[in-house]
Design an enzyme around this catalytic site. Structure first.
Site, PDB file in Angstrom:
ATOM      1  N   ASP A 163     -40.802 -11.147 -23.371  1.00  0.00           N
ATOM      2  CA  ASP A 163     -41.051 -12.584 -23.242  1.00  0.00           C
ATOM      3  C   ASP A 163     -39.924 -13.334 -23.944  1.00  0.00           C
ATOM      4  O   ASP A 163     -39.486 -12.942 -25.039  1.00  0.00           O
ATOM      5  CB  ASP A 163     -42.407 -12.900 -23.890  1.00  0.00           C
ATOM      6  CG  ASP A 163     -42.875 -14.307 -23.586  1.00  0.00           C
ATOM      7  OD1 ASP A 163     -42.318 -14.919 -22.669  1.00  0.00           O
ATOM      8  OD2 ASP A 163     -43.791 -14.778 -24.269  1.00  0.00           O
ATOM      9  N   ASN A 197     -37.521 -25.576 -22.420  1.00  0.00           N
ATOM     10  CA  ASN A 197     -37.801 -26.385 -21.237  1.00  0.00           C
ATOM     11  C   ASN A 197     -38.061 -27.843 -21.594  1.00  0.00           C
ATOM     12  O   ASN A 197     -37.571 -28.757 -20.924  1.00  0.00           O
ATOM     13  CB  ASN A 197     -39.027 -25.826 -20.500  1.00  0.00           C
ATOM     14  CG  ASN A 197     -38.630 -24.961 -19.295  1.00  0.00           C
ATOM     15  OD1 ASN A 197     -37.501 -25.005 -18.847  1.00  0.00           O
ATOM     16  ND2 ASN A 197     -39.573 -24.170 -18.809  1.00  0.00           N
ATOM     17  N   ASP A 212     -34.695 -23.183 -15.449  1.00  0.00           N
ATOM     18  CA  ASP A 212     -34.618 -22.266 -14.309  1.00  0.00           C
ATOM     19  C   ASP A 212     -33.285 -21.517 -14.275  1.00  0.00           C
ATOM     20  O   ASP A 212     -33.233 -20.325 -13.946  1.00  0.00           O
ATOM     21  CB  ASP A 212     -34.788 -23.047 -13.000  1.00  0.00           C
ATOM     22  CG  ASP A 212     -36.227 -23.506 -12.783  1.00  0.00           C
ATOM     23  OD1 ASP A 212     -37.114 -23.035 -13.524  1.00  0.00           O
ATOM     24  OD2 ASP A 212     -36.450 -24.343 -11.885  1.00  0.00           O
ATOM     25  N   GLU A 254     -42.030 -16.899 -18.105  1.00  0.00           N
ATOM     26  CA  GLU A 254     -40.834 -16.432 -18.798  1.00  0.00           C
ATOM     27  C   GLU A 254     -40.977 -14.983 -19.249  1.00  0.00           C
ATOM     28  O   GLU A 254     -40.253 -14.501 -20.099  1.00  0.00           O
ATOM     29  CB  GLU A 254     -40.532 -17.325 -20.012  1.00  0.00           C
ATOM     30  CG  GLU A 254     -41.545 -17.267 -21.122  1.00  0.00           C
ATOM     31  CD  GLU A 254     -42.682 -18.254 -20.973  1.00  0.00           C
ATOM     32  OE1 GLU A 254     -43.381 -18.486 -21.962  1.00  0.00           O
ATOM     33  OE2 GLU A 254     -42.890 -18.798 -19.867  1.00  0.00           O
TER      34      GLU A 254
END
Length: 480
Positions: A352, A360, A369, A396
Site C-alpha cells: 500500500d 491526492n 493517477d 492505492e
C-alpha cells in the site's frame, strides 16, 4: 392393364425433358410424348404398335439385325438398356433405349440420342479442363498465380494463341490491371507494363465489353476509326488478332480473359469463344473463392483481436494497464491448485502506498493517477523479472502472486520492491514517514492444500500489511 392406364401416365410423360414411350401390352396401344415424336419423326401422339414405325427402319446395334415394332417395345431377351440404329431416307441416328416395367402389361421406354464420338483433340481439351477444375477447386493463396497461369497456358495452346491473360477491374471500375499472363516462346510479355490502366484510355474496347461482354477482332488493322486508340495500343504490342471475354461475378463485370495472336491473324470461331469463356469462368470462381477465404481470414483475425481486446478490458486495470482484481482472483485460484498438486510453495504480497490520500488531497487526483501509473510500471517490470503476477488490488494497493517462491525469496523480493520505489524519489512532502513516496508491504508464504481458500490467504497477507503499517510504515512484514 386397360387403356386408361396409359392415359393416366400421359401427363407425366408429357412433362419429361426426355423422349419417352408408354406401351400397353394388353391393348397394343402406344403413347409418345412430344420429344419422342420429334426424335422418331412421328405424326400421331397415340397409335397402334402395328404401324407406328412404318416410316423408318430399326436395327439392333449389337447384332445389326432389324427390329420389329414388337421387339422394340418388348425385347425377346430381358434387357434394361439397348442401342438401336434408326435409318430413314434422309438420315441415321443411334438411340439408347432404357426400359422400365411399370406393371405386367405397361412398359416405359426412355430414349436418348447418342452424340457422335469426339475427336481426340476435343477429348484432350475436356480432360485438361477437368484437371484444371480439380486443381483449382481448392486453390490456396500461395499457389493462386501458378494455377491460373497454368490454365492460361492451356487455353492459349488449344486456341493457337501467342499470349493469354487475365485483367481485373478496380472496385470503382475505372482502372484495370493485367494480373496474370502466359506467353508463348519468343513472344514479348506485357504484364508489367499493363498496370493501373484507366478504362477511358481504351473507350471503344470498354464500350464493346460492357455491351456485349465480348471483343472479337480477327484483324486489328480492320478496326473502325473510332477505335484508333485501341489500334495504336494493339499495334504497339504486336497484336494482329485479339479475343477477349468478360468475367462476371454476381452479375457484375469484374474483368476479362483474353488471347492474342502475334505471328498471324486468326478468325476466332465459336469453339474458341466457348473454351476461353469456360476457362474464364473457372478462373473467376477460383478468384472469388480466394477472395472469400481472405475475407473470412480477415473476419477471423478481427474477431481474435476483438476477443483479445475484450479479454484485456476484462482483466486489465484501465488506469495502470496492469492486471485488475478479477485477473488476480482467477490467477490465485489456479496457482493454489498448482501448489497443492506439486507441493511447491507460493507467496502472496500486498502493498500500500503510504499516506496516498494526503498526496491526492494536496496535489489533486490527476497527479495522483500519474503517480499510480509510475508505481505500477515499476512493479510490473520487477514482476516480469521475478515471474508471477502483479495487479492493482484496490485504490492505492497492489498485490503480487509469486509461484514456487519460498519465504526467503519472497522476503528478498519484497525488499527489492521497497527499495525500487524509494529509488523513484517521488516527492511526498505530506508524508510523516519520508519526504519521498514509500510503500508498506506484507507477505504470506505457504504450500497449498485442498483446505486452503483464497480469501483466507489474502486475509493473511493483509494482516501482514497492517502489521507493517502499525510498525511505522515503509516496512516489510511477514504473516506468522
Amino acid at each position: 392393364m386397360s387403356t386408361p392406364a396409359i392415359k393416366d401416365i400421359q401427363f407425366t410423360l408429357s412433362i419429361l425433358p426426355l423422349a419417352a414411350f408408354a406401351y400397353d401390352k394388353q391393348t397394343g396401344n402406344v403413347f409418345a410424348n412430344a420429344q419422342a415424336q420429334q426424335l422418331f419423326k412421328l405424326t400421331n401422339i397415340e397409335d397402334s404398335i402395328t404401324h407406328i414405325f412404318n416410316h423408318i427402319q430399326l436395327f439392333d446395334t449389337t447384332n445389326q439385325q432389324p427390329l420389329s415394332n414388337n421387339d422394340f417395345f418388348i425385347p425377346k431377351k430381358q434387357l434394361s438398356v439397348r442401342e438401336v440404329l434408326i435409318t430413314s431416307s434422309q438420315s441415321s441416328t443411334v438411340i439408347e433405349l432404357n426400359y422400365s416395367i411399370v406393371s405386367t402389361s405397361l412398359t416405359l421406354v426412355i430414349c436418348t440420342k447418342k452424340t457422335p464420338s469426339k475427336n481426340s483433340y476435343d477429348a484432350d481439351f475436356d480432360e485438361v479442363i477437368s484437371k484444371i477444375s480439380t486443381q483449382i477447386i481448392d486453390i490456396q493463396l500461395d499457389n493462386l498465380d501458378a494455377k491460373i497461369e497454368s490454365a492460361l497456358q492451356t487455353i492459349g495452346t488449344f486456341c493457337n494463341a501467342d499470349r493469354s491473360y487475365v485483367f481485373q477491374f478496380s472496385e470503382s471500375d475505372k482502372i484495370m490491371s493485367n494480373t496474370h499472363e502466359w506467353v508463348n516462346e519468343n513472344i514479348t510479355p506485357f504484364k508489367t507494363h499493363l498496370q493501373n490502366i484507366p478504362q477511358n484510355s481504351l473507350p471503344y474496347f470498354f464500350k464493346m465489353m460492357s455491351e456485349q461482354h465480348v471483343f472479337n477482332i480477327p484483324d486489328v488493322m480492320l478496326l473502325p476509326e473510332e477505335a484508333h486508340k485501341e489500334k495504336t495500343e494493339f499495334t504497339a504490342e504486336d497484336i494482329k488478332s485479339i479475343l477477349c471475354i468478360g468475367l462476371k461475378s454476381e452479375q457484375k463485370l469484374v474483368g476479362f480473359i483474353g488471347c492474342d495472336c502475334v505471328k498471324n491473324t486468326r478468325n476466332w470461331n465459336e469453339t474458341d469463344l466457348i473454351r476461353i469463356k469456360l476457362v474464364g469462368d473457372i478462373i473467376t470462381n477460383s478468384l472469388k473463392n480466394v477472395s472469400y477465404k481472405l475475407r473470412i481470414e480477415q473476419i477471423q483475425q478481427q474477431l481474435l483481436s476483438a476477443n483479445e481486446e475484450l479479454q484485456n478490458l476484462a482483466n486489465l486495470d484501465s488506469l495502470t494497464n496492469i492486471a485488475n482484481r478479477r485477473q488476480f482472483d482467477s490467477t490465485l485460484k489456479i496457482e493454489i491448485q498448482r501448489s497443492a498438486r506439486s507441493q511447491q510453495p507460493i507467496s502472496l504480497i500486498i502493498c500500500d502506498i503510504d499516506f496516498f490520500k494526503l498526496y491526492n488531497d494536496n496535489f489533486g487526483h490527476q497527479q495522483g493517477d500519474e503517480i499510480l501509473k509510475q508505481v505500477a510500471s515499476t512493479l510490473q517490470a520487477l514482476t516480469k523479472r521475478q515471474g508471477g503476477l502483479v495487479s492493482r488490488y484496490g485504490g492505492e494497493e497492489f498485490a503480487f502472486i509469486l509461484p514456487i517462491t519460498d519465504k526467503a525469496s519472497c522476503h528478498n523480493f519484497a525488499t527489492l520492491i521497497k527499495s525500487s520505489i524509494n529509488e523513484l524519489a517521488i516527492a511526498h512532502p505530506y508524508s510523516t514517514v519520508s519526504e519521498k513516496l514509500t510503500l508498506s508491504i506484507g507477505y504470506h508464504c505457504f504450500i497449498a492444500s485442498k483446505k486452503n481458500q483464497a480469501d483466507k490467504l489474502i486475509k493473511a497477507a493483509d494482516k501482514a500489511l497492517y502489521k507493517a503499517k502499525n510498525a511505522g510504515r515503509n516496512k516489510v512484514m511477514r504473516f506468522d
